[in-house]
Design a protein around this motif. Structure first.
Motif, PDB file in Angstrom:
ATOM      1  N   PHE A   1       0.785  -1.237   0.000  1.00 14.67           N
ATOM      2  CA  PHE A   1       0.000   0.000   0.000  1.00 14.67           C
ATOM      3  C   PHE A   1       0.819   1.290   0.000  1.00 14.67           C
ATOM      4  O   PHE A   1       0.416   2.251  -0.647  1.00 14.67           O
ATOM      5  CB  PHE A   1      -1.000  -0.021   1.149  1.00 14.67           C
ATOM      6  N   PRO A   2       1.946   1.363   0.741  1.00 15.56           N
ATOM      7  CA  PRO A   2       2.650   2.654   0.748  1.00 15.56           C
ATOM      8  C   PRO A   2       2.986   3.150  -0.653  1.00 15.56           C
ATOM      9  O   PRO A   2       2.816   4.323  -0.969  1.00 15.56           O
ATOM     10  CB  PRO A   2       3.921   2.359   1.546  1.00 15.56           C
ATOM     11  N   VAL A   3       3.449   2.209  -1.509  1.00 12.45           N
ATOM     12  CA  VAL A   3       3.811   2.587  -2.876  1.00 12.45           C
ATOM     13  C   VAL A   3       2.592   3.156  -3.602  1.00 12.45           C
ATOM     14  O   VAL A   3       2.654   4.213  -4.240  1.00 12.45           O
ATOM     15  CB  VAL A   3       4.333   1.340  -3.635  1.00 12.45           C
ATOM     16  N   ILE A   4       1.476   2.428  -3.459  1.00 11.55           N
ATOM     17  CA  ILE A   4       0.275   2.836  -4.182  1.00 11.55           C
ATOM     18  C   ILE A   4      -0.227   4.177  -3.662  1.00 11.55           C
ATOM     19  O   ILE A   4      -0.531   5.086  -4.435  1.00 11.55           O
ATOM     20  CB  ILE A   4      -0.819   1.753  -4.059  1.00 11.55           C
ATOM     21  N   ILE A   5      -0.276   4.319  -2.323  1.00  9.02           N
ATOM     22  CA  ILE A   5      -0.767   5.574  -1.746  1.00  9.02           C
ATOM     23  C   ILE A   5       0.105   6.728  -2.215  1.00  9.02           C
ATOM     24  O   ILE A   5      -0.395   7.773  -2.639  1.00  9.02           O
ATOM     25  CB  ILE A   5      -0.759   5.491  -0.199  1.00  9.02           C
TER      26      ILE A   5
ATOM     27  N   ILE B   1      -2.771  -7.185  -4.989  1.00  8.74           N
ATOM     28  CA  ILE B   1      -2.208  -5.876  -4.608  1.00  8.74           C
ATOM     29  C   ILE B   1      -0.755  -5.720  -5.057  1.00  8.74           C
ATOM     30  O   ILE B   1      -0.376  -4.668  -5.576  1.00  8.74           O
ATOM     31  CB  ILE B   1      -2.309  -5.670  -3.079  1.00  8.74           C
TER      32      ILE B   1
ATOM     33  N   VAL C   1      -0.011  -4.641  -8.655  1.00 10.88           N
ATOM     34  CA  VAL C   1      -0.431  -3.249  -8.833  1.00 10.88           C
ATOM     35  C   VAL C   1       0.622  -2.315  -8.238  1.00 10.88           C
ATOM     36  O   VAL C   1       1.033  -1.327  -8.850  1.00 10.88           O
ATOM     37  CB  VAL C   1      -1.811  -3.007  -8.176  1.00 10.88           C
ATOM     38  N   ALA C   2       1.086  -2.695  -7.028  1.00 11.02           N
ATOM     39  CA  ALA C   2       2.103  -1.874  -6.366  1.00 11.02           C
ATOM     40  C   ALA C   2       3.376  -1.834  -7.197  1.00 11.02           C
ATOM     41  O   ALA C   2       4.025  -0.791  -7.307  1.00 11.02           O
ATOM     42  CB  ALA C   2       2.397  -2.429  -4.979  1.00 11.02           C
TER      43      ALA C   2
ATOM     44  N   TYR D   1       3.090   0.543 -10.017  1.00 13.04           N
ATOM     45  CA  TYR D   1       3.271   1.939  -9.584  1.00 13.04           C
ATOM     46  C   TYR D   1       4.736   2.227  -9.314  1.00 13.04           C
ATOM     47  O   TYR D   1       5.221   3.313  -9.573  1.00 13.04           O
ATOM     48  CB  TYR D   1       2.461   2.210  -8.318  1.00 13.04           C
ATOM     49  N   LYS D   2       5.425   1.227  -8.745  1.00 10.19           N
ATOM     50  CA  LYS D   2       6.821   1.423  -8.379  1.00 10.19           C
ATOM     51  C   LYS D   2       7.671   1.638  -9.611  1.00 10.19           C
ATOM     52  O   LYS D   2       8.630   2.398  -9.592  1.00 10.19           O
ATOM     53  CB  LYS D   2       7.320   0.194  -7.609  1.00 10.19           C
TER      54      LYS D   2
ATOM     55  N   ILE E   1      -8.998   1.431  -3.613  1.00 13.25           N
ATOM     56  CA  ILE E   1      -8.020   1.971  -2.659  1.00 13.25           C
ATOM     57  C   ILE E   1      -8.294   3.446  -2.434  1.00 13.25           C
ATOM     58  O   ILE E   1      -8.352   3.922  -1.295  1.00 13.25           O
ATOM     59  CB  ILE E   1      -6.586   1.754  -3.177  1.00 13.25           C
TER      60      ILE E   1
ATOM     61  N   LEU F   1      -9.454   5.244   0.938  1.00 15.67           N
ATOM     62  CA  LEU F   1      -8.547   6.277   1.455  1.00 15.67           C
ATOM     63  C   LEU F   1      -9.273   7.611   1.612  1.00 15.67           C
ATOM     64  O   LEU F   1      -9.174   8.267   2.656  1.00 15.67           O
ATOM     65  CB  LEU F   1      -7.382   6.418   0.480  1.00 15.67           C
TER      66      LEU F   1
ATOM     67  N   ARG G   1      -1.987   9.098   7.496  1.00 16.69           N
ATOM     68  CA  ARG G   1      -0.937   8.397   6.765  1.00 16.69           C
ATOM     69  C   ARG G   1      -0.360   7.219   7.563  1.00 16.69           C
ATOM     70  O   ARG G   1      -0.051   6.174   7.027  1.00 16.69           O
ATOM     71  CB  ARG G   1       0.164   9.388   6.438  1.00 16.69           C
TER      72      ARG G   1
ATOM     73  N   THR H   1      -2.144   2.238   5.854  1.00 13.19           N
ATOM     74  CA  THR H   1      -1.804   0.916   5.339  1.00 13.19           C
ATOM     75  C   THR H   1      -2.509  -0.178   6.146  1.00 13.19           C
ATOM     76  O   THR H   1      -3.024  -1.124   5.574  1.00 13.19           O
ATOM     77  CB  THR H   1      -0.291   0.686   5.367  1.00 13.19           C
TER      78      THR H   1
ATOM     79  N   LEU I   1      -6.261  -0.096   5.227  1.00 13.11           N
ATOM     80  CA  LEU I   1      -6.489  -0.632   3.872  1.00 13.11           C
ATOM     81  C   LEU I   1      -6.361  -2.151   3.876  1.00 13.11           C
ATOM     82  O   LEU I   1      -7.146  -2.849   3.235  1.00 13.11           O
ATOM     83  CB  LEU I   1      -5.476  -0.030   2.899  1.00 13.11           C
TER      84      LEU I   1
END
Lengths: 164, 352
Positions: free
Chosen positions: A30-34, B138, B141-142, B145-146, B164, B168, B181, B185, B188
């Protein structure tokens, strides 16, 4: 009722599976996505703000451009007017100057003519006087032999002179 | 219009076929014990029963891991004890205090539970499947993004992001407040864990169908985690409000009435979370199971009643499944929402 009694074995497996899931997702999920999502939304907000600013700037610039164009048109008009005026004055001045010059020249010519005429007349008079004297001498030389006549002529000439 | 008629026809045939097939098996069993069926599906099991093929039962055997008081650790497959047989002294009790659980006889001849029973049961497997699924959803997907997402996600990633961002923005940010913050996590994870387990529970066959979030051990652990988070994020003001609240002194000393009530409050909050999730999911499963059982019960009442009741039961269970789909989301939502609210209450800055 057995449904309401939590089972130790399942509790153990639950702790294990949820613990692993929680650890992995908190660490790598989640941290990456957030972060990505928030970065993106911040970017979008910034872009929108920038677009709005650009739009308002463009509007200002347009307004300024219009003002500049209007001013330029005014200026053009005044310049044209001024030019027209200048043309008019120049033309009229040139005319005046030309006329003055012409007049001056004519005057000068007239003066010259007058001078020449006077000079010519004076010379003529001088010549005529000389000639007259000579003629007179000749005539007198011949006629002065007769006193009577001489006296009469002298009187006549004097009278004439005085009459002048 | 013609198409619609065709659909009706197909549904009708299916229902007739279904009732006919059901009627045959039910007639063999004579009497249907609804309570037993429902409780069997709601509860945990040492094996994952899939179906009966004629006389043969098809099930996924799972490891039974028990520690006997007298003989130490034992690990064996559940297939050894699934049909009432005894393996290494262990068997599944059919009645009494430990009905449905693995028991053994001690040297005195008494029926006792093993001192430890951490058998990898149906619900444990269900939990593992859901957990793996969640990680498989998840983490890619992460990773996407990375790697530096240049554009907005599409398709499946977009759907995950939608959820998400929804959780959030709609739950965590407004409920937890500015410190969201730190807890985002965890919250979620809670949301997705409950949601995916609820959804898997709605699938009527393997790998779904385990009543995971309708099991009190699971909801107990989830509530316990939230309890830990709340307790460890409690501020000075929060503890002061509990131990020395602003009420008339005679309510606090010499008999600490209010502090005791407030202390109870610490435990009732997660307790309510535990019961809410458990009861909602269990009730949903029970209703659907009950409706399905209706078909089997009415077999003995003749073909007309049986057919009509089957149609009603199928329609109702379709409706209930839709409702449960909603409930699956709502319960995950509510659990996360209330956890957020409780965390926010524990993060109170000054007493008021």
């Amino acid at each position: 009722m057995s449904l309401l009694v939590p089972d130790t074995g399942l509790l153990f497996w639950m702790a294990l599976s949820f613990g692993v899931v929680l650890f992995v997702l908190v660490k790598f999920g989640f941290p990456v996505i957030i972060k990505a999502v928030e970065t993106r939304s911040a970017y979008i907000a910034d872009s929108l703000e920038a677009a709005r600013e650009a739009e308002s700037q463009l509007a200002t610039i347009n307004r300024q451009a219009e003002a500049i164009i209007a001013e330029a048109q005014n200026e053009r008009k005044t310049i044209l007017n001024e030019a027209q005026e200048a043309k008019n004055t120049i033309v009229s001045k040139a005319k005046e100057d030309a006329e003055a010059e012409a007049r001056r020249r004519i005057n000068k010519a007239l003066e010259d003519i007058e001078g020449s005429k006077k000079k010519a007349l004076a010379e003529l008079r001088k010549d005529v006087a000389g000639i007259s004297v000579k003629i007179a001498e000749k005539i007198i030389g011949e006629r002065l032999k007769d006193d009577q006549k001489q006296q009469e002529l002298i009187n006549k000439l004097l009278a004439e002179e005085f009459a002048h | 219009m013609k198409r619609k008629n065709n659909t009706h026809l197909v549904v009708g045939f299916l229902l007739i076929f279904l009732t006919a097939a059901v009627g045959k098996t039910a007639a063999q069993e004579q009497k249907v014990n609804v309570k037993e069926i429902v409780f069997e599906h709601l509860g945990d099991a040492y094996e994952w029963h899939i179906t009966n093929w004629g006389e043969k039962s098809i099930a996924i055997p799972l490891p039974v891991i028990v520690k006997s008081k007298e003989r130490g650790w034992r690990v064996f497959s559940s297939s050894h004890i699934s049909h009432g047989t005894t393996h290494e002294g262990f068997y599944i009790a059919h009645e009494g205090k430990y009905a449905g659980k693995v028991v053994e006889r001690n040297s005195a001849g008494e029926e006792i539970r093993p001192s430890m029973d951490i058998s990898f049961t149906k619900n444990a497997l269900g939990l593992f499947i859901s957990s793996c699924l969640l990680l498989l959803i998840i983490l890619p997907v992460a990773r996407w993004y990375k790697r530096g997402a240049q554009h907005t996600p599409k398709g499946f990633r977009g759907a995950v992001e939608l959820l998400i961002v929804y959780v959030l923005d709609e739950i965590i940010k407004p409920c937890v407040g500015e410190e969201y913050r730190k807890y985002a996590t965890y919250l979620l994870t809670i949301f997705f864990f409950i949601f995916i387990n609820n959804l898997m529970g709605l699938i009527p066959f393997f790998p779904g169908g385990a009543n995971v979030t309708g099991n009190i051990a699971v909801t107990l652990f989830l509530a316990f985690c939230t309890f830990l988070v709340i307790t460890f994020s409690g501020t000075k003001a929060y503890w002061k409000e509990i131990l020395w609240p602003e009420v008339p002194t005679w309510l606090k000393a010499p008999v600490p009435i209010m502090p005791v009530i407030e202390l109870f409050g610490i435990f009732t909050k997660p307790f309510a979370l535990m019961i809410r999730l458990f009861a909602n999911i269990m009730a949903g499963h029970s209703v659907i199971l009950g409706l399905v059982c209706l078909i089997f019960i009415t077999v003995s009442m003749g073909a007309t009643i049986n057919t009509s009741m089957s149609i009603v039961a199928v329609l109702f269970s379709i409706f209930m499944n839709f409702l449960e789909l909603l409930v699956a989301f709502i319960q995950a939502y509510v659990f996360t929402l209330l956890s957020s609210v409780f965390i926010n209450m524990a993060r109170v800055k000054h007493a008021h």
